[in-house]
Design an enzyme around this catalytic site. Structure first.
Site, PDB file in Angstrom:
ATOM      1  N   GLN A 126      -3.928  -8.639   4.787  1.00  0.00           N
ATOM      2  CA  GLN A 126      -3.147  -7.444   4.439  1.00  0.00           C
ATOM      3  C   GLN A 126      -3.862  -6.172   4.888  1.00  0.00           C
ATOM      4  O   GLN A 126      -5.039  -5.989   4.559  1.00  0.00           O
ATOM      5  CB  GLN A 126      -2.938  -7.415   2.922  1.00  0.00           C
ATOM      6  N   GLY A 127      -3.173  -5.298   5.593  1.00  0.00           N
ATOM      7  CA  GLY A 127      -3.745  -4.023   6.016  1.00  0.00           C
ATOM      8  C   GLY A 127      -3.018  -2.851   5.380  1.00  0.00           C
ATOM      9  O   GLY A 127      -2.234  -2.166   6.040  1.00  0.00           O
ATOM     10  N   SER A 129      -4.657  -0.754   2.261  1.00  0.00           N
ATOM     11  CA  SER A 129      -5.601   0.265   1.796  1.00  0.00           C
ATOM     12  C   SER A 129      -6.438   0.823   2.942  1.00  0.00           C
ATOM     13  O   SER A 129      -6.703   0.137   3.933  1.00  0.00           O
ATOM     14  CB  SER A 129      -6.564  -0.333   0.765  1.00  0.00           C
ATOM     15  N   GLU A 244       6.606 -10.394  -6.290  1.00  0.00           N
ATOM     16  CA  GLU A 244       6.077 -11.385  -7.224  1.00  0.00           C
ATOM     17  C   GLU A 244       5.852 -10.698  -8.561  1.00  0.00           C
ATOM     18  O   GLU A 244       4.738 -10.362  -8.931  1.00  0.00           O
ATOM     19  CB  GLU A 244       4.768 -11.962  -6.688  1.00  0.00           C
TER      20      GLU A 244
END
Lengths: 382, 355
Positions: A126-127, A129, A244
């Site tokens: 995941q990119g 922050s 989720e």
């Protein structure tokens, strides 16, 4: 297992229990129980076992390999796996980018990426922050400038969990600097083998390497890797984070931990301190039940919880997980510092690292302070 | 499962909420002590006979309706002997003779007779060898009592359930200052009739205990709901430093914590109701009751003082409602017993939900 809220799911629950007990490899179970990082091969092994049963991504649409289970059944499934120390599939693929692609991706993107998520042939990270964009994510500054059929990406992403293994990264990038921050963000899929990408591991307080800096220096990304529309990335990210809603409570994991503590106390290992430890255990067990029923209320759409549901679960779920690790650390005592004695509980040599590592759970996924602000917005607006 | 699932349950809540908002109800910050006339009004809504079978004029309802009603009473600061009436009626239905039931139950259901269950197993009332009861104690009933069903400990340690029908000459009852809905009663050699003894009495009283606990916990949850709503209203309207309190982040976060605690408490009440409604496993019900006891009192510890604190000086004032909600909830918590007692109860039971 009897639960007045889950009578319709009791047979299903047995089915999942039988499956996990007979097919989860012991070496994986033990590592997972002790919260040790799995190798890529180990996670792939388990991912393929789930996939061959058709349970690799139950929350996806059936046509892409998911199921038509109700939200309650899905929760029972995930909680049962967790409580048996089964690893979850890599969440960055199955729970984050996968559902975004199912909802907003092009047909070509779906066909290209979704099957490889189910088999873990592609490891996603995941990119989101950045050094200057944490809770205030919309202030992110990594840019993507379009030249013909290519975006050129420059910037710096951080806290990228398990990025060291990753083949692909899904990124929020700035494609318009002239509008308000949320309106100029796009959702881009980037091959981690692209020239111009470099990574640097970040060592954490438990001594481990789990998170990374990822640097982008003139990285060329084909425009076909844009998800949905340009400058709509913020709404896809919100969809991803809210997707989720209930998994974040980690009810199954907390149940598994409390069961271990109880078994240890029941075996009489605690000596004269047993009653005080047991009182702490009982309070945590009650908290687990409160969390579990709250989760069930949310899954059946309790009207009074709409809007703040995910935040409540995140708050109390993360606190419970941390408080359990605190109790386990106290029980281990100096055995948690090395030189484990014969009477020490079997979590002694890992619990200190776990306790430290789990400080993250009240920080990631929207820090608990952000969650409190979200709840307040909801209850004070009415 | 929710606390309110059916049309009828939602109607019951709305009806009570409306009823307790009208007329003199809600006029006093400290709430309302119901009179016999009020009680007759509530009887028209079916409250005294809520759990009684329909053939006795009851509504045939269960744990959900009991929790809904007690919650609304707590929220609206209504002082009425609701739990005591429901418990007394239940024991009469379970143990009394056919003749007694025909004579008493319809009158209880229509509000003509106010019965009260008194748990005197602590020795506050004693049963002598002639079957007469004497003693003094406070009871949660602000109106004149017509009939008492008492649980007493006999000399041999056996639990007994006795009916005291002829109170007129045997009872002295007076209100207690500053404690709405509480009377002090003294019984002098009141004649009793035995309803149950031995294991039958013990089993019946165990059910009654759970029923009374459920009503008390629901009352506390209702009162906490009231505290939370008043606090939200207060921080939205009260201005300091030129802006509403609700714009200060420190108070936003504390409001969020109150809400979260309230919802956790609600979940545990619902858990207890679910285990009571299915009603086929006494051990699990006990576990749910002790868990709810522990968690709801924890929530009260966090919500009650916080509600006062966030009202500032107004929270300290007798004329403001919020303090009375806290007083009521804390009193009910004390009647439930401390959280150590809940931990003791839990400690003796298997951890059902870990399996």
């Amino acid at each position: 297992m009897y639960d007045p809220f889950l009578i319709e799911e009791s047979t299903f629950r047995e089915e999942v229990l039988d499956f996990v007990r007979s097919s989860l490899p012991e070496h994986i179970r033990k590592k997972q129980r002790d919260h040790q990082e799995l190798t890529r091969d180990e996670l792939t092994e388990w991912t393929l076992i789930l996939h061959s049963r058709g349970w690799g991504a139950p929350h996806w649409p059936v046509e892409w390999g998911g199921t038509d289970w109700s939200p309650i059944r899905r929760q029972v499934f995930f909680d049962t796996l967790q409580s048996e120390h089964a690893p979850e599939t890599l969440s960055f693929g199955t729970s984050m980018v996968g559902p975004v692609l199912c909802a907003f991706g092009s047909q070509a993107q779906k066909e290209r990426f979704l099957p490889r998520i189910l088999t873990l042939e592609d490891w996603w990270c995941q990119g989101f922050s950045e050094p200057g964009a944490g809770s205030d994510l919309a202030s992110l500054r990594t840019t993507a400038v379009r030249h013909g059929d290519t975006y050129v990406v420059n910037g710096h992403k951080t806290w990228t969990t398990l990025g060291q293994h990753a083949d692909w990264i899904f990124c929020l990038v700035r494609t318009d600097t002239q509008v308000k921050p949320q309106a100029g963000i796009s959702f881009l899929l980037i091959d981690m083998r692209s020239p111009g990408i470099s990574r640097r591991p970040i060592r954490t307080i438990d001594g481990g390497y789990e998170i990374n800096d990822v640097f982008f220096d003139g990285v060329e990304v084909p425009a076909e890797n844009l998800v949905g529309e340009e400058n709509k990335g913020w709404s896809y990210a919100k969809f991803l984070l809210g997707n989720e809603r209930t998994g974040i409570a980690r009810v199954g994991l907390s149940r598994a931990l409390l069961r271990r503590v109880r078994e240890w106390l029941d075996a009489g290992h605690a000596g004269g301190n047993g009653q005080r430890l047991r009182d702490r255990l009982l309070r945590l067990e009650v908290e687990l039940r409160a969390l579990e029923v709250t989760q069930l209320r949310i899954l059946t759409e309790a009207p009074e919880l709409s809007g703040s549901a995910a935040s409540i679960l995140k708050l109390r779920g993360s606190e419970l997980q941390q408080n359990i690790s605190r109790l386990m650390l106290d029980i281990a005592g100096t055995d948690a510092l090395g030189s484990v004695s014969a009477s020490a509980p079997d979590w002694s040599d890992t619990i200190a690292d776990t306790f430290l590592n789990w400080r993250k759970v009240s920080i990631y996924g929207g820090s608990n302070e952000v969650q409190r602000s979200l709840i307040a917005q909801h209850v004070l607006a009415k | 499962m929710f606390l309110i699932e059916t049309e009828e349950q939602s109607l019951l809540r709305d009806m009570l909420r409306r009823y307790f908002r009208e007329g003199r109800f809600g006029a006093e910050p400290g709430g309302t002590v119901l009179t016999r006339d009020d009680w007759s009004g509530l009887a028209e809504l079916g409250l005294p006979g809520l759990l009684l079978e329909e053939r006795w004029g009851g509504s045939g309802c269960g744990a959900q309706e009991l929790a809904i009603t007690a919650s609304e009473m707590g929220r609206a600061l209504i002082s009425a002997p609701f739990a005591g009436t429901v418990a007394a009626a239940g024991l009469i239905q379970k143990f009394a003779s056919e003749e007694q039931k025909q004579r008493l139950l319809p009158e209880i259901a229509n509000g003509g007779i106010v019965p009260l269950f008194i748990d005197a197993r602590d020795g506050s009332l004693s049963l002598d060898q002639d079957g007469q009861v004497s003693g003094a104690r406070d009871v949660e009933c602000g109106m004149d009592v017509d009939l008492i069903v008492a649980a007493v400990q006999a000399g041999d340690g056996d639990q007994r359930v006795v009916l005291i029908e002829h109170l007129a000459d045997a009872i002295a009852q007076r209100a207690v200052d500053d404690r709405p809905g509480i009377s002090a009663i003294t019984l002098h050699s009141a004649r009793t009739e035995a309803l149950a003894s031995g294991s039958a009495a013990a089993a019946g009283l165990a059910e009654t205990d759970d029923l009374v606990s459920l009503a008390r916990l629901a009352d506390i949850v209702g009162a906490m709901d009231g505290m939370f709503r008043l606090t939200v209203e207060h921080v939205k309207t009260r201005e300091q430093f030129g802006k509403p309190l609700a714009q200060f982040q420190v108070l936003q976060h504390r409001t969020a914590e109150m809400f979260t605690e309230l919802e956790m408490a609600r979940s545990m009440l619902l858990n207890l109701v679910a285990h009571t409604a299915r009603g086929h496993d006494a051990l699990r019900r006990r576990h749910a009751a002790a868990s709810a006891h522990l968690r709801i009192l924890t929530a009260l510890d966090r919500i009650g003082p916080e509600a006062i604190q966030m009202h500032g000086g107004m929270g300290m004032a007798w004329e403001h409602r919020v303090g009375h909600l806290v007083r009521r909830a804390i009193a009910n918590g004390l009647r439930m017993g401390s959280d150590s007692a809940a931990l003791d109860n839990l400690g003796h039971l298997p951890a059902f939900h870990l399996v």
